[in-house]
Each structure stands twice: as structure tokens, then as C-alpha cells.
Design a protein around this motif. Structure first.
Motif, mmCIF file in Angstrom:
data_model
loop_
_atom_site.group_PDB
_atom_site.id
_atom_site.type_symbol
_atom_site.label_atom_id
_atom_site.label_comp_id
_atom_site.label_asym_id
_atom_site.label_seq_id
_atom_site.Cartn_x
_atom_site.Cartn_y
_atom_site.Cartn_z
ATOM 1 N N UNK A 23 95.875 81.269 -2.867
ATOM 2 C CA UNK A 23 94.737 81.075 -1.963
ATOM 3 C C UNK A 23 95.054 79.942 -0.986
ATOM 4 N N UNK A 24 95.545 78.828 -1.515
ATOM 5 C CA UNK A 24 95.869 77.689 -0.667
ATOM 6 C C UNK A 24 96.910 78.058 0.390
ATOM 7 N N UNK A 49 93.519 89.547 2.735
ATOM 8 C CA UNK A 49 94.252 89.052 1.564
ATOM 9 C C UNK A 49 93.502 87.886 0.928
ATOM 10 N N UNK A 50 92.973 86.992 1.758
ATOM 11 C CA UNK A 50 92.224 85.849 1.244
ATOM 12 C C UNK A 50 90.975 86.308 0.501
ATOM 13 N N UNK A 51 90.295 87.275 1.050
ATOM 14 C CA UNK A 51 89.101 87.813 0.402
ATOM 15 C C UNK A 51 89.443 88.421 -0.961
ATOM 16 N N UNK A 52 90.529 89.156 -1.027
ATOM 17 C CA UNK A 52 90.959 89.776 -2.279
ATOM 18 C C UNK A 52 91.326 88.709 -3.319
ATOM 19 N N UNK A 53 92.060 87.696 -2.888
ATOM 20 C CA UNK A 53 92.435 86.618 -3.803
ATOM 21 C C UNK A 53 91.204 85.878 -4.320
ATOM 22 N N UNK A 54 90.264 85.597 -3.425
ATOM 23 C CA UNK A 54 89.023 84.934 -3.836
ATOM 24 C C UNK A 54 88.278 85.750 -4.884
ATOM 25 N N UNK A 55 88.190 87.052 -4.656
ATOM 26 C CA UNK A 55 87.498 87.927 -5.605
ATOM 27 C C UNK A 55 88.205 87.955 -6.957
ATOM 28 N N UNK A 56 89.531 88.026 -6.932
ATOM 29 C CA UNK A 56 90.297 88.028 -8.179
ATOM 30 C C UNK A 56 90.072 86.735 -8.953
ATOM 31 N N UNK A 57 90.119 85.623 -8.239
ATOM 32 C CA UNK A 57 89.923 84.340 -8.900
ATOM 33 C C UNK A 57 88.523 84.249 -9.501
ATOM 34 N N UNK A 58 87.517 84.647 -8.740
ATOM 35 C CA UNK A 58 86.146 84.584 -9.238
ATOM 36 C C UNK A 58 85.975 85.455 -10.475
ATOM 37 N N UNK A 59 86.531 86.659 -10.447
ATOM 38 C CA UNK A 59 86.424 87.536 -11.620
ATOM 39 C C UNK A 59 87.075 86.897 -12.848
ATOM 40 N N UNK A 60 88.243 86.316 -12.680
ATOM 41 C CA UNK A 60 88.916 85.655 -13.805
ATOM 42 C C UNK A 60 88.152 84.415 -14.260
ATOM 43 N N UNK A 61 87.623 83.657 -13.297
ATOM 44 C CA UNK A 61 86.863 82.465 -13.650
ATOM 45 C C UNK A 61 85.626 82.856 -14.459
ATOM 46 N N UNK A 62 84.905 83.860 -13.962
ATOM 47 C CA UNK A 62 83.712 84.328 -14.680
ATOM 48 C C UNK A 62 84.072 84.789 -16.091
ATOM 49 N N UNK A 63 85.117 85.561 -16.210
ATOM 50 C CA UNK A 63 85.529 86.088 -17.519
ATOM 51 C C UNK A 63 85.862 84.955 -18.487
ATOM 52 N N UNK A 64 86.536 83.928 -17.994
ATOM 53 C CA UNK A 64 86.996 82.843 -18.865
ATOM 54 C C UNK A 64 86.008 81.700 -19.050
ATOM 55 N N UNK A 65 84.977 81.633 -18.214
ATOM 56 C CA UNK A 65 84.117 80.470 -18.248
ATOM 57 C C UNK A 65 82.632 80.739 -18.452
ATOM 58 N N UNK A 66 82.192 81.935 -18.253
ATOM 59 C CA UNK A 66 80.768 82.213 -18.457
ATOM 60 C C UNK A 66 80.611 82.831 -19.840
#
Length: 77
Positions: free
Chosen positions: A19-20, A57-74
Motif C-alpha cells: 500500500x505504501x 490497485x490501491x483500492x484492491x490492496x486496501x480492501x484486502x488489508x481491511x478484510x484480513x484486519x477484520x478477520x484477525x481482529x474483530x
């Protein structure tokens, strides 16, 4: 919402780095587009598709990160 013990997996860390790098690429392209339009105000920027692809590409990466974050943290009850 602040998560105290947030989980960041190696995959998530890699996506954050991607993303960066993509943000840096997008910023450089935006500067290039701005410079182009200053010199050619009545012409279409010839490589606008590059900026569109980087934004996608940035939008896709953001979505992937959010999905993984939600899965691992909520935590569900």
C-alpha cells in the motif's frame, strides 16, 4: 474503534508495505499529471490510464488489508 492488542500478520505487514509503495507511485503520477496540464492545458494527459490502474490497485490492496484486519481482529461473540 481502537484495538489494544491488534493482530498484524506477516501477510498484512506485506500488504501494508505494498500500500505504501502504491501510494508513493500514485503521488508521483499525480505530480506528473499536474506538471503535464500546466504545460499542456488544452490537451488530454496521454498516460491517464496509468493513474487509473494505480488507483484501482490501491483500492484492491486496501480492501484486502481491511478484510484480513477484520478477520484477525474483530472477535465475534
Amino acid at each position: 474503534m481502537q484495538v489494544i492488542n491488534q493482530v498484524i500478520t506477516p501477510e498484512m505487514q506485506e500488504i501494508k508495505e505494498m500500500i505504501w509503495q502504491t501510494v508513493l507511485q500514485r503521488d508521483a503520477l499525480k505530480q506528473e499529471v499536474e506538471a503535464w496540464y500546466k504545460e499542456h492545458p488544452k490537451e488530454k494527459y496521454p498516460s491517464m490510464h496509468n493513474l487509473i490502474l494505480v488507483d484501482a490497485a490501491l483500492s484492491t490492496l486496501d480492501s484486502c488489508y481491511k478484510n484480513l484486519w477484520d478477520y484477525n481482529n474483530i472477535k465475534t461473540s
